[in-house]
Every structure is written in C-alpha cells, then in structure tokens.
Design a protein around this motif. Structure first.
Motif: not given
Length: 145
Positions: A20-26, A81-100
């Motif tokens: 649902a979040a991906l649909r909203w973002a797109l 619409r193109p979507v850049e894809r990232r796979v990060v080896r970390d816990h979700a919250a930390r990975a999202l905040l660091e990427e942001a």
C-alpha cells in the motif's frame, strides 16, 4: 531525472502494508513528477533461521521480494515511472532513516503494518520510529490505500 524532482523514499518488505505504501508513493510521484526510491532492509534472521539461511540468501530473497513488489505494483497502477531499488543489510527503521539522510529525501513513505509480529512488539514499530526520527516528513499508509 534531475536534482529538482522531489525524492520519495518508500519502505518495502512485501507485506500488504508496504505494498500500500508503494502504491501511494508511486501515485504521489506521478502527481509531483517525483523520483521513487524503494528500499528493502534485510537483517540476519533471528534465532533458528540463522542456522538455516546464509546472509547471501537473505539478501537474494530480499532483492527478489523487492523486484516482485515493484513490478507488480507498477503493473497494477499502469505506470512506467522508474523506481530505484535498494537492498540494505540492516534493520528496517535504521536503514530507512540512514537512506533518508544520505539521499536528502523530501518524503519518507512507510506502511502501517509490515512483517512485524513479535519482533515489532519487542523493538517498536518501524513506522513509529520513522515518524519520530526522520529528517523529512513521513507518510504512514494503511493497507486500504
């Protein structure tokens, strides 16, 4: 893509909430001519799964899940619409905040409920953590979006 496009980071884990979040973002990216970055975080599974799954397997499974979610969602919405894809080896919250922070994103989009369960209860909600610590506005999307 150029530097003036809004950058929209979305957390994906394959769950209905993250879809649902991906649909909203797109949809939002279509409206504002934004750039979507979809991120899936993969940490080594807890306890018994560690013995059964190698770290490379975890990352490969995460990459497949991300590709599947992005392609199925783009097809469902009929967007190219193109979507850049990232796979990060970390816990979700930390990975999202660091990427942001690293990508200087304009908006972080997360689902209301992901693959949490017991781990979420112990560590706290990824969406709640992002709302409190993100360097940008955060949209939390419920599954019905």
């Amino acid at each position: 893509m150029n530097e003036t496009e809004p950058r929209i980071l979305v957390g994906v884990d394959g769950s209905p909430g993250s879809r649902a979040a991906l649909r909203w973002a797109l949809r939002y990216a279509e409206l504002c001519d934004g750039r979507v970055i979809a991120l899936i975080a993969c940490a080594i599974p807890a306890l018994i799964d560690v013995a059964l799954m190698l770290e490379d397997d975890v990352a490969a499974n995460a990459k497949r899940e991300l590709e599947k979610a992005v392609e199925e969602t783009r097809a469902l919405l009929g967007t190219r619409r193109p979507v850049e894809r990232r796979v990060v080896r970390d816990h979700a919250a930390r990975a999202l905040l660091e990427e942001a922070r690293a990508q200087d994103v304009d908006l972080l989009v997360v689902g209301h409920r992901g693959h949490g369960g017991f781990v979420e209860a112990m560590l706290g909600s990824v969406s709640q953590h992002c709302v409190h610590h993100a360097p940008c506005p955060v949209v939390v999307v419920r599954r019905s979006a």
